[in-house]
Design a protein around this motif. Sequence first.
Motif, PDB file in Angstrom:
ATOM      1  N   GLN A 104      79.820  77.659  28.867  1.00  0.00           N
ATOM      2  CA  GLN A 104      79.853  77.708  27.420  1.00  0.00           C
ATOM      3  C   GLN A 104      81.234  77.303  26.920  1.00  0.00           C
ATOM      4  O   GLN A 104      82.228  77.474  27.606  1.00  0.00           O
ATOM      5  CB  GLN A 104      79.543  79.127  26.928  1.00  0.00           C
ATOM      6  N   THR A 107      82.587  77.596  19.934  1.00  0.00           N
ATOM      7  CA  THR A 107      82.120  76.656  18.921  1.00  0.00           C
ATOM      8  C   THR A 107      83.275  76.126  18.081  1.00  0.00           C
ATOM      9  O   THR A 107      84.192  76.852  17.732  1.00  0.00           O
ATOM     10  CB  THR A 107      81.083  77.323  18.008  1.00  0.00           C
ATOM     11  N   ARG A 273      76.487  76.726  17.092  1.00  0.00           N
ATOM     12  CA  ARG A 273      76.935  76.849  18.472  1.00  0.00           C
ATOM     13  C   ARG A 273      76.475  75.706  19.366  1.00  0.00           C
ATOM     14  O   ARG A 273      77.207  75.263  20.245  1.00  0.00           O
ATOM     15  CB  ARG A 273      76.476  78.187  19.048  1.00  0.00           C
ATOM     16  N   TYR A 325      72.898  80.131  27.045  1.00  0.00           N
ATOM     17  CA  TYR A 325      73.788  81.213  26.606  1.00  0.00           C
ATOM     18  C   TYR A 325      73.453  82.552  27.253  1.00  0.00           C
ATOM     19  O   TYR A 325      73.938  83.592  26.809  1.00  0.00           O
ATOM     20  CB  TYR A 325      73.749  81.318  25.078  1.00  0.00           C
ATOM     21  N   THR A 407      76.279  84.165  16.046  1.00  0.00           N
ATOM     22  CA  THR A 407      76.940  84.663  17.243  1.00  0.00           C
ATOM     23  C   THR A 407      76.076  85.737  17.882  1.00  0.00           C
ATOM     24  O   THR A 407      75.517  86.580  17.175  1.00  0.00           O
ATOM     25  CB  THR A 407      78.307  85.268  16.889  1.00  0.00           C
TER      26      THR A 407
END
Length: 409
Positions: A104, A107, A273, A325, A407
């Motif tokens: 990841q 963002t 994201r 994620y 989030t």
Amino acid sequence: MKPFMQQDWIVRIFGRLNEVQCNLGQEPTPPVDANVRFADVLDSMGMVELLALLAEDCGVKPEAIEQAAKRRFGTIAELAQALHAAGLAPLAPAAQQASSPQSQTVTASWLLATAVKLPEAVQPASAINEALHRPQHWLEEHAGILQRRIWKDQDPLTAAVQAGQECLKRAGLAPQEVGALLVTSEAPPLMIGLAAALHSRLELTADAVAIEIGGACTGFLSALWVAQSLLPLTRYLLLQPGPPGEAAALFGDAAAACLVGEAPTGPSAVPLRAVALGCDGSGASLLRVEHHPQRLFALHMRGMELAGRAVNAMAQAVQRLLQEYDLKVEDLAAVVSHGGNGRMPSLLARKLGLPPERVWSETETTGNLGSASLPVAWAARESRPPGPVICTAVGAGLTWGAAMLGTPH
């Protein structure tokens, strides 16, 4: 393990049929007569759900079930015979392997604001049924659409400009700060130069590029993907999905605007994201626009097959982002779903195992808004629960995609 025989398939099909009927609030069909015709107990969208469940049982795509039956769905016995002859059988239960999350990155893009302009004119389903010479409640029952919004005498370009201006106002930005304008429309009011026309009316600077994005109903997600790619070059991008302007019974009209930036600005900013897109050109024949002798164009749609592929593709797009994620579907605050018709969002909810109120769509009261369907549904929920939201859509081609907003909570 003993072979799965035709009689076993009859029992399995009855079980799945009753499950679908319960989901739709219908009385279950007693498992006493395998010569029951599907047309007598399910409509087309119910059949889509049944095929999806049978495909899931076998670990195949719904197209494999359709091909085994040669796209002819007569009786339960006939389908059982076709599936057995094709060598299809339910998979043995197996433990699911845990997926390893992909890397990841923090963002660097935000959805700063969204604004929507819906037409003033509302056309009820009863008027559409009458125009199509269909019986009462036909559109409501078959497509789950109670009404649609249509521009009628309103100027869609003016509505699009108003949406863009309102979007900038909500983010507290001036037109001169926008670095790019991304426009998508399935049936544009201008055949050429739509992006340039909106650019001029919004009074953007000459240095702000104006780009028209394709992708039909996935146009909004495609524009988000392009916006993320352009952010290193410009600070703010204005996205304008719609107006569709379709005349077909399923479609409605709308204009929307979204502002994407590299840092939060304004009270409604949420992190953008990730955006994931996919394409499978083998599905192009399911939805076509062709020249017609009496009209400029004609829309051809293989509805049941298209709906099945669409729900499956949207569910897979959501699962792809969840895996990236390391999230589970229950971690989502909601899924914003493009609705090819008004019944597809509830079908997607059952496919994902979510309560129907956590799959957001306005299609039931607006009609299919094409690329504007996702921002319209997002804007309709001004008070949103905490946690991530995934937007997903399927478009002609077939193309599909998903975007994660917010989030993890």
